[in-house]
Write an enzyme that holds these catalytic residues in place. Structure first.
Site, PDB file in Angstrom:
ATOM      1  N   LYS A  32       0.828  -1.201   0.000  1.00 43.39           N
ATOM      2  CA  LYS A  32       0.000   0.000   0.000  1.00 43.39           C
ATOM      3  C   LYS A  32       0.873   1.265   0.000  1.00 43.39           C
ATOM      4  CE  LYS A  32      -3.810  -2.163   2.605  1.00 43.39           C
ATOM      5  NZ  LYS A  32      -4.745  -1.963   3.735  1.00 43.39           N
ATOM      6  N   TYR A  72     -12.617  -3.361  -2.513  1.00 47.32           N
ATOM      7  CA  TYR A  72     -13.116  -3.248  -1.140  1.00 47.32           C
ATOM      8  C   TYR A  72     -14.642  -3.167  -1.134  1.00 47.32           C
ATOM      9  CZ  TYR A  72      -8.346  -2.489   0.663  1.00 47.32           C
ATOM     10  OH  TYR A  72      -7.029  -2.640   1.032  1.00 47.32           O
ATOM     11  N   ASN A 135      -2.028   0.269   7.098  1.00 47.81           N
ATOM     12  CA  ASN A 135      -1.414  -0.956   7.625  1.00 47.81           C
ATOM     13  C   ASN A 135      -0.530  -1.684   6.604  1.00 47.81           C
ATOM     14  OD1 ASN A 135      -3.454  -1.850   6.032  1.00 47.81           O
ATOM     15  ND2 ASN A 135      -4.633  -2.861   7.636  1.00 47.81           N
TER      16      ASN A 135
HETATM   17  P1  IDP Z   1      -7.568  -6.873   6.007  1.00 50.52           P
HETATM   18  O1  IDP Z   1      -6.765  -5.900   5.164  1.00 50.52           O
HETATM   19  O2  IDP Z   1      -6.819  -7.250   7.279  1.00 50.52           O
HETATM   20  O3  IDP Z   1      -8.038  -8.075   5.225  1.00 50.52           O
HETATM   21  P2  IDP Z   1     -10.289  -5.799   5.846  1.00 50.52           P
HETATM   22  O4  IDP Z   1     -11.330  -5.918   6.916  1.00 50.52           O
HETATM   23  O5  IDP Z   1     -10.485  -6.573   4.595  1.00 50.52           O
HETATM   24  O6  IDP Z   1      -8.874  -6.111   6.539  1.00 50.52           O
HETATM   25  O7  IDP Z   1     -10.194  -4.253   5.509  1.00 50.52           O
HETATM   26  C1  IDP Z   1      -9.483  -3.800   4.363  1.00 50.52           C
HETATM   27  C2  IDP Z   1      -8.713  -2.566   4.741  1.00 50.52           C
HETATM   28  O8  IDP Z   1      -9.608  -1.520   5.118  1.00 50.52           O
HETATM   29  C3  IDP Z   1      -7.797  -2.728   5.946  1.00 50.52           C
HETATM   30  O9  IDP Z   1      -6.555  -3.332   5.623  1.00 50.52           O
HETATM   31  C4  IDP Z   1      -7.628  -1.291   6.400  1.00 50.52           C
HETATM   32  O10 IDP Z   1      -6.703  -0.583   5.584  1.00 50.52           O
HETATM   33  C5  IDP Z   1      -9.018  -0.739   6.155  1.00 50.52           C
HETATM   34  N1  IDP Z   1      -9.875  -0.834   7.358  1.00 50.52           N
HETATM   35  C6  IDP Z   1     -10.509  -1.945   7.826  1.00 50.52           C
HETATM   36  N2  IDP Z   1     -11.201  -1.670   8.948  1.00 50.52           N
HETATM   37  C7  IDP Z   1     -11.010  -0.356   9.181  1.00 50.52           C
HETATM   38  C8  IDP Z   1     -11.483   0.532  10.218  1.00 50.52           C
HETATM   39  O11 IDP Z   1     -12.218   0.163  11.150  1.00 50.52           O
HETATM   40  N3  IDP Z   1     -11.054   1.838  10.142  1.00 50.52           N
HETATM   41  C9  IDP Z   1     -10.261   2.294   9.130  1.00 50.52           C
HETATM   42  N4  IDP Z   1      -9.804   1.499   8.149  1.00 50.52           N
HETATM   43  C10 IDP Z   1     -10.166   0.187   8.172  1.00 50.52           C
END
Ligand code: IDP
Ligand code: MG
Length: 176
Positions: A32, A72, A135
């Site tokens: 990212k 997403y 992340n």
């Molecule tokens: P993952 O990347 O660990 O699979 P997902 O739930 O698929 O997690 O979410 C995709 C991305 O969306 C995450 O990596 C993060 O960048 C963002 N994200 C997920 N949950 C949150 C949140 O509660 N607040 C802000 N960003 C979030």
């Protein structure tokens, strides 16, 4: 010649790579903008290489809103989606196809849980980030989704069917 085969310790035993069903599992990784901008590309790729995962495709691309709404789709209705989309478009990203036995599960475990502050030390997120949003990495969460996501980001011909000569030192014969 070597590129087409898994070479075992006994080099007289050669298994055609197309028969190595287990080795053919693939996953999509996105480095990212938070990874690119923080100069962590080498750290992540270094760990992928050291673990023994094979990089079968890799390129730098600029994401746009349309592809992010698709990628997403499970999050488009969340209040944080606009912020997430903006962060994912902040600079080009690197997309990779990794290959290996159980690679989807193995790389998800190497990645760590979504929130960097909760990710275990030793994982990429646990070692290199402090955010639940910024992340650093995306990793496919299932074998089925990995194939859908690879098709989203790679054209035919951009993923290569090769097996490094070192494969016989990464897996025992009966693991392939
Ligand atoms: P993952 O990347 O660990 O699979 P997902 O739930 O698929 O997690 O979410 C995709 C991305 O969306 C995450 O990596 C993060 O960048 C963002 N994200 C997920 N949950 C949150 C949140 O509660 N607040 C802000 N960003 C979030
Ligand atoms: Mg996810």
């Amino acid at each position: 010649m070597f590129g087409r085969y898994c070479i075992n310790f006994d080099t007289s035993v050669k298994t055609n790579i197309k028969n190595c069903k287990q080795f053919m599992e693939r996953t999509l990784v996105i480095l990212k903008p938070s990874c690119i901008e923080r100069n962590l590309i080498g750290e992540v790729i270094g760990r992928i290489e050291k673990r023994g995962l094979v990089i079968a495709g890799m390129k730098m691309i600029q994401l746009d809103e349309a592809v992010l709404r698709e990628h997403y789709s499970h999050l488009v209705d969340k209040p944080f989606f606009p912020q997430l989309a903006k962060s994912m478009m902040a600079c080009p990203v690197i997309v990779m196809c990794l290959k290996g036995v159980d690679v989807v599960r193995v790389f998800r475990e190497m990645t760590g849980v979504t929130n960097g502050r909760k990710a275990a030390p030793g994982t990429l997120r646990g070692d290199f980030c402090m955010s639940g949003s910024l992340n650093i990495i995306h990793a496919s969460d299932s074998v089925e989704n990995a194939e859908i996501e690879l098709a989203r980001f790679f054209k035919p011909g951009e993923i290569f069917d090769y097996a490094p000569a070192t494969l016989g030192f990464i897996y025992e014969t009966d693991e392939l």
